[in-house]
Scaffold this active site. Sequence first.
Site, PDB file in Angstrom:
ATOM      1  N   GLY A 145      10.184  -9.814  -5.996  1.00  0.00           N
ATOM      2  CA  GLY A 145       8.865 -10.239  -5.531  1.00  0.00           C
ATOM      3  C   GLY A 145       8.169 -11.099  -6.578  1.00  0.00           C
TER       4      GLY A 145
ATOM      5  N   ILE B 241       5.163 -10.910  -8.414  1.00  0.00           N
ATOM      6  CA  ILE B 241       4.647 -10.381  -9.683  1.00  0.00           C
ATOM      7  C   ILE B 241       5.765  -9.697 -10.475  1.00  0.00           C
ATOM      8  CG2 ILE B 241       2.995  -8.767 -10.702  1.00  0.00           C
ATOM      9  CD1 ILE B 241       1.200  -9.279  -8.207  1.00  0.00           C
TER      10      ILE B 241
ATOM     11  N   TYR C 269      -3.771  -1.647   4.912  1.00  0.00           N
ATOM     12  CA  TYR C 269      -3.183  -1.976   3.605  1.00  0.00           C
ATOM     13  C   TYR C 269      -4.019  -1.338   2.492  1.00  0.00           C
ATOM     14  CZ  TYR C 269      -2.346  -4.762  -0.619  1.00  0.00           C
ATOM     15  OH  TYR C 269      -2.085  -5.159  -1.915  1.00  0.00           O
TER      16      TYR C 269
ATOM     17  N   LYS D 224      -3.170   1.817  -0.312  1.00  0.00           N
ATOM     18  CA  LYS D 224      -3.277   1.668  -1.767  1.00  0.00           C
ATOM     19  C   LYS D 224      -4.278   2.676  -2.339  1.00  0.00           C
ATOM     20  CE  LYS D 224      -0.402  -1.719  -2.669  1.00  0.00           C
ATOM     21  NZ  LYS D 224       0.718  -1.574  -3.605  1.00  0.00           N
TER      22      LYS D 224
END
Length: 334
Positions: free
Chosen positions: A11, A13, A153, A157
């Site tokens: 991915g 990051i 989402y 988190k």
Amino acid sequence: MKRVLVTGTAGFIGFYLARLLLDEGMVVHGYDALTDYYDVTLKERRNQMLLQSPGYSFTHATLEEDGTFERVAAEFSPDIIVHLAGQAGVRYSLENPRAYLDSNLVGTFNVMEAARQLQVAHLLMASTSSVYGANEEMPFKETDKADTPLTFYAATKKANEAMAHSYAHLWQIPTTMFRFFTVYGPWGRPDMALFKFTKGIFEGTPIDIYNHGDMYRDFTYVDDLVRGIRSLMDAVPGGPETAVEEDTLSPAAPYRIVNIGNSDKVRLMDFIEAIEAETGIAAKRNYMDMQKGDVFATWADASLLRNLTGYAPQTDVRDGVAKFVAWYRDYYRI
Ligand SMILES: NC(=O)c1ccc[n+]([C@@H]2O[C@H](COP(=O)([O-])OP(=O)(O)OC[C@H]3O[C@@H](n4cnc5c(N)ncnc54)[C@H](O)[C@@H]3O)[C@@H](O)[C@H]2O)c1
């Protein structure tokens, strides 16, 4: 020498973080399912670059499949786990919430279980500025309440933050949760604004501008972001003696939450103008209403990161956009 298990290395990051750690001579094991949420070729290319490094090894698997992550982690025996894999994207969580349930809740649980069994020295995991949800007080500070998530989402988190606190308390796992603010740069995600705007501008197709352009984001350049992560790896949360000014260190666990953002609120229209200036092409603009679940602005108070590490992101958005556009031209041979 540190052995670091990094999830999400194919991915955006995770790729940058793995590269930084390998450059420092660390041994890195990457773990990623190369999900098809966006162009898998981009993920393969990032991962192939990492595989050039002798210090890098890799497992291609999902986090949530039975026992795989725990087995891989036990075999690698990391000092530190940095968990960046996950189902990202605010808007896609309206379309496919189950992907967030699987990757972010079940997947993160498996990472925490491995950290518990291996008693790692530090577990660091990605949360998001989206947890600030409907907060209006700016800039967003980690000590503000964050109880109004606007998307599923953000909710997953926020749940990760709570899950990790309980494990840090029960099993004394030093844990740092990052709240990232709109990360951008070369090799960035095709589902994010900078990529979509640049693509539309080069292809001459209209770009969708939500809330008629009246939006603000704290754009964080990816090199700055991973430097922030790297410096936090050394800022291990422990007892009260490890606290700094304005800390979020829990009174009940070796656990803290840290914003990583540029502390600079950029108007969406200024961002678009920076891309136009860099490409030399005027965008065709398709002004739209605010999207469901979107927030009007994000803006990080990054003083805790600075107090803990002495570091603060500082890349100006025009410089960062220039680097992205240069990469885009090169990658797509424009
Ligand atoms: N980029 C941002 O602006 C931003 C902002 C806030 C938070 N975050 C969070 O930071 C983390 C990294 O984001 P990114 O921008 O690099 O996203 P990304 O989508 O580029 O990277 C995530 C990686 O995780 C992998 N993955 C997803 N689900 C998986 C699963 N179930 N098992 C194994 N691998 C899986 C994907 O294949 C992908 O390569 C994510 O947790 C994201 O939610 C990112």
